[in-house]
Motif scaffolding. Sequence first.
Motif, PDB file in Angstrom:
ATOM      1  N   ILE A 193       0.831  -1.204   0.000  1.00  0.00           N
ATOM      2  CA  ILE A 193       0.000   0.000   0.000  1.00  0.00           C
ATOM      3  C   ILE A 193       0.868   1.257   0.000  1.00  0.00           C
ATOM      4  O   ILE A 193       0.534   2.253  -0.654  1.00  0.00           O
ATOM      5  CB  ILE A 193      -0.948  -0.018   1.218  1.00  0.00           C
ATOM      6  CG1 ILE A 193      -1.886  -1.225   1.128  1.00  0.00           C
ATOM      7  CG2 ILE A 193      -1.755   1.272   1.298  1.00  0.00           C
ATOM      8  CD1 ILE A 193      -2.797  -1.375   2.309  1.00  0.00           C
ATOM      9  N   ARG A 194       1.988   1.213   0.710  1.00  0.00           N
ATOM     10  CA  ARG A 194       2.885   2.368   0.715  1.00  0.00           C
ATOM     11  C   ARG A 194       3.441   2.640  -0.679  1.00  0.00           C
ATOM     12  O   ARG A 194       3.631   3.795  -1.072  1.00  0.00           O
ATOM     13  CB  ARG A 194       4.033   2.138   1.702  1.00  0.00           C
ATOM     14  CG  ARG A 194       4.943   3.357   1.841  1.00  0.00           C
ATOM     15  CD  ARG A 194       6.000   3.191   2.907  1.00  0.00           C
ATOM     16  NE  ARG A 194       6.962   2.152   2.568  1.00  0.00           N
ATOM     17  CZ  ARG A 194       7.075   0.997   3.204  1.00  0.00           C
ATOM     18  NH1 ARG A 194       6.275   0.726   4.225  1.00  0.00           N
ATOM     19  NH2 ARG A 194       7.973   0.103   2.843  1.00  0.00           N
ATOM     20  N   TYR A 195       3.660   1.589  -1.447  1.00  0.00           N
ATOM     21  CA  TYR A 195       4.226   1.745  -2.792  1.00  0.00           C
ATOM     22  C   TYR A 195       3.280   2.514  -3.716  1.00  0.00           C
ATOM     23  O   TYR A 195       3.731   3.277  -4.577  1.00  0.00           O
ATOM     24  CB  TYR A 195       4.527   0.362  -3.372  1.00  0.00           C
ATOM     25  CG  TYR A 195       5.141   0.396  -4.746  1.00  0.00           C
ATOM     26  CD1 TYR A 195       6.487   0.708  -4.919  1.00  0.00           C
ATOM     27  CD2 TYR A 195       4.379   0.121  -5.876  1.00  0.00           C
ATOM     28  CE1 TYR A 195       7.055   0.750  -6.182  1.00  0.00           C
ATOM     29  CE2 TYR A 195       4.933   0.159  -7.143  1.00  0.00           C
ATOM     30  CZ  TYR A 195       6.269   0.476  -7.287  1.00  0.00           C
ATOM     31  OH  TYR A 195       6.828   0.524  -8.545  1.00  0.00           O
ATOM     32  N   ILE A 196       1.980   2.314  -3.555  1.00  0.00           N
ATOM     33  CA  ILE A 196       1.017   2.961  -4.454  1.00  0.00           C
ATOM     34  C   ILE A 196       0.407   4.221  -3.846  1.00  0.00           C
ATOM     35  O   ILE A 196      -0.440   4.861  -4.468  1.00  0.00           O
ATOM     36  CB  ILE A 196      -0.119   1.985  -4.840  1.00  0.00           C
ATOM     37  CG1 ILE A 196      -0.905   1.561  -3.598  1.00  0.00           C
ATOM     38  CG2 ILE A 196       0.434   0.780  -5.576  1.00  0.00           C
ATOM     39  CD1 ILE A 196      -2.129   0.721  -3.911  1.00  0.00           C
ATOM     40  N   SER A 197       0.810   4.582  -2.629  1.00  0.00           N
ATOM     41  CA  SER A 197       0.238   5.754  -1.966  1.00  0.00           C
ATOM     42  C   SER A 197       0.888   7.030  -2.484  1.00  0.00           C
ATOM     43  O   SER A 197       2.103   7.086  -2.696  1.00  0.00           O
ATOM     44  CB  SER A 197       0.425   5.656  -0.449  1.00  0.00           C
ATOM     45  OG  SER A 197      -0.317   4.574   0.083  1.00  0.00           O
ATOM     46  N   LEU A 198       0.068   8.047  -2.674  1.00  0.00           N
ATOM     47  CA  LEU A 198       0.508   9.340  -3.176  1.00  0.00           C
ATOM     48  C   LEU A 198       0.290  10.407  -2.102  1.00  0.00           C
ATOM     49  O   LEU A 198      -0.417  10.168  -1.113  1.00  0.00           O
ATOM     50  CB  LEU A 198      -0.278   9.700  -4.440  1.00  0.00           C
ATOM     51  CG  LEU A 198      -0.151   8.720  -5.613  1.00  0.00           C
ATOM     52  CD1 LEU A 198      -1.120   9.103  -6.725  1.00  0.00           C
ATOM     53  CD2 LEU A 198       1.272   8.673  -6.128  1.00  0.00           C
ATOM     54  N   PRO A 199       0.875  11.589  -2.280  1.00  0.00           N
ATOM     55  CA  PRO A 199       0.641  12.661  -1.299  1.00  0.00           C
ATOM     56  C   PRO A 199      -0.834  12.978  -1.080  1.00  0.00           C
ATOM     57  O   PRO A 199      -1.243  13.303   0.036  1.00  0.00           O
ATOM     58  CB  PRO A 199       1.392  13.854  -1.909  1.00  0.00           C
ATOM     59  CG  PRO A 199       2.494  13.236  -2.696  1.00  0.00           C
ATOM     60  CD  PRO A 199       1.929  11.969  -3.258  1.00  0.00           C
ATOM     61  N   ASN A 200      -1.646  12.871  -2.147  1.00  0.00           N
ATOM     62  CA  ASN A 200      -3.071  13.158  -1.967  1.00  0.00           C
ATOM     63  C   ASN A 200      -3.809  12.040  -1.247  1.00  0.00           C
ATOM     64  O   ASN A 200      -5.002  12.171  -0.958  1.00  0.00           O
ATOM     65  CB  ASN A 200      -3.742  13.445  -3.313  1.00  0.00           C
ATOM     66  CG  ASN A 200      -3.617  12.291  -4.288  1.00  0.00           C
ATOM     67  OD1 ASN A 200      -2.994  11.283  -3.986  1.00  0.00           O
ATOM     68  ND2 ASN A 200      -4.191  12.434  -5.460  1.00  0.00           N
ATOM     69  N   ASP A 201      -3.133  10.928  -0.951  1.00  0.00           N
ATOM     70  CA  ASP A 201      -3.702   9.904  -0.077  1.00  0.00           C
ATOM     71  C   ASP A 201      -3.415  10.221   1.390  1.00  0.00           C
ATOM     72  O   ASP A 201      -4.240   9.950   2.263  1.00  0.00           O
ATOM     73  CB  ASP A 201      -3.135   8.523  -0.420  1.00  0.00           C
ATOM     74  CG  ASP A 201      -3.542   8.051  -1.800  1.00  0.00           C
ATOM     75  OD1 ASP A 201      -4.730   8.172  -2.136  1.00  0.00           O
ATOM     76  OD2 ASP A 201      -2.669   7.579  -2.550  1.00  0.00           O
ATOM     77  N   TYR A 202      -2.242  10.780   1.646  1.00  0.00           N
ATOM     78  CA  TYR A 202      -1.861  11.101   3.020  1.00  0.00           C
ATOM     79  C   TYR A 202      -2.451  12.429   3.491  1.00  0.00           C
ATOM     80  O   TYR A 202      -2.786  12.575   4.675  1.00  0.00           O
ATOM     81  CB  TYR A 202      -0.331  11.178   3.139  1.00  0.00           C
ATOM     82  CG  TYR A 202       0.376   9.857   2.997  1.00  0.00           C
ATOM     83  CD1 TYR A 202       0.356   8.923   4.028  1.00  0.00           C
ATOM     84  CD2 TYR A 202       1.076   9.542   1.841  1.00  0.00           C
ATOM     85  CE1 TYR A 202       1.019   7.713   3.908  1.00  0.00           C
ATOM     86  CE2 TYR A 202       1.744   8.336   1.709  1.00  0.00           C
ATOM     87  CZ  TYR A 202       1.708   7.419   2.750  1.00  0.00           C
ATOM     88  OH  TYR A 202       2.360   6.215   2.632  1.00  0.00           O
ATOM     89  N   PHE A 203      -2.564  13.392   2.575  1.00  0.00           N
ATOM     90  CA  PHE A 203      -2.947  14.743   2.992  1.00  0.00           C
ATOM     91  C   PHE A 203      -4.287  14.790   3.725  1.00  0.00           C
ATOM     92  O   PHE A 203      -4.376  15.379   4.813  1.00  0.00           O
ATOM     93  CB  PHE A 203      -2.962  15.681   1.781  1.00  0.00           C
ATOM     94  CG  PHE A 203      -3.342  17.089   2.122  1.00  0.00           C
ATOM     95  CD1 PHE A 203      -2.469  17.913   2.813  1.00  0.00           C
ATOM     96  CD2 PHE A 203      -4.585  17.599   1.765  1.00  0.00           C
ATOM     97  CE1 PHE A 203      -2.815  19.213   3.138  1.00  0.00           C
ATOM     98  CE2 PHE A 203      -4.942  18.891   2.080  1.00  0.00           C
ATOM     99  CZ  PHE A 203      -4.052  19.704   2.768  1.00  0.00           C
ATOM    100  N   PRO A 204      -5.372  14.201   3.187  1.00  0.00           N
ATOM    101  CA  PRO A 204      -6.632  14.268   3.940  1.00  0.00           C
ATOM    102  C   PRO A 204      -6.571  13.544   5.275  1.00  0.00           C
ATOM    103  O   PRO A 204      -7.227  13.963   6.238  1.00  0.00           O
ATOM    104  CB  PRO A 204      -7.650  13.619   2.990  1.00  0.00           C
ATOM    105  CG  PRO A 204      -6.850  12.822   2.034  1.00  0.00           C
ATOM    106  CD  PRO A 204      -5.542  13.514   1.901  1.00  0.00           C
TER     107      PRO A 204
END
Length: 334
Positions: A193-204
């Motif tokens: 999941i970390r490999y496919i996660s983008l900043p717009n996944d973490y930001f919210p």
Amino acid sequence: MIISLLAVIALGCIAWLGAASGFQQLFGVIIPLAAVLVFLAGFVYRIMDWAKSPVPFRIPTTSGQQKSLPWIKPSPLDNPSSNAGVWGRMILEVLTFRSLFRNTEVSLEKGPRVVYYSSKWLWLFALLFHYCFLTIFIRHFRFFMEPVPFAVGGLELLDGMMQVGVPRLFMTDVIIMAAVLYLIGRRLFNDKIRYISLPNDYFPLFLILGLVGSGICMRYFTKVDIASVKVLTMGLVTLNPVVPEGIGAMFYVHLFLLSVLLMYFPFSKLMHMGGVFLSPTRNLPNNSRAVRHVNPWNPPKKYRTYEEYEDDFREPMFEAGLPLMKKPDEASKE
């Protein structure tokens, strides 16, 4: 991940410094009202844009047996063939996250061999997060209504029924914090999941974490004048804003993070809240075998039937020995 975290920290610092520097009108009135307008306009625009998207054929997700022969048992929820089945499927999806309940994990065991197993943790924490967020949202109605409705007061009483500490600890505050931390940790510690996660996944996630954290901080640690807060919020609702003196800077941090979340909402993945109702993989019955669907936007066309084709080429077809519905002599008699 670091970029998203630093962005949220920077937003909190901006609100803190702005409130401490005398910009309470900006962070307490102008930005929140602008955020509400952006949220409403963006939400309506996205919904209308999706509603205009053509759906040329039925593409529901089929997770069970389709209705066919009488002696074959169909799956009315996983493969609905009627509107009633679609309603049941949508209600369970929206209220219980039914598809997420069947989430699976895959791992490579000794052998090597691939093993799939049930994983309910994501479903559990996602469900807890959404219902806690809804409860907290309803609890905040007491700041926007006078008198406070009985249902809101009753929900607040139920939420704090454990009577832990003074002021009493709300169960939803603890649960939503744990749920957000799980959702963040899942992206940090799961390699796939970390490999496919983008900043717009973490930001919210970090934004909601800051929003919840600032709210908890105001309630249990950094006290604010609740009476002044209600004067401000009632002024916002009635479009007659007043910024009382003495509201702590932490409140403006909380309000600013909420405003950013509202403005960010229509342009992010958070729009699944409205998009789930417009998803053709969920809101359509799988009845393509029973009902012929014709695209209403197709231009009118003149179709040539086989009878017309045979009338034009009957002689060559007869000479070639091809089968005919009518022999040349039969057609000439008609």
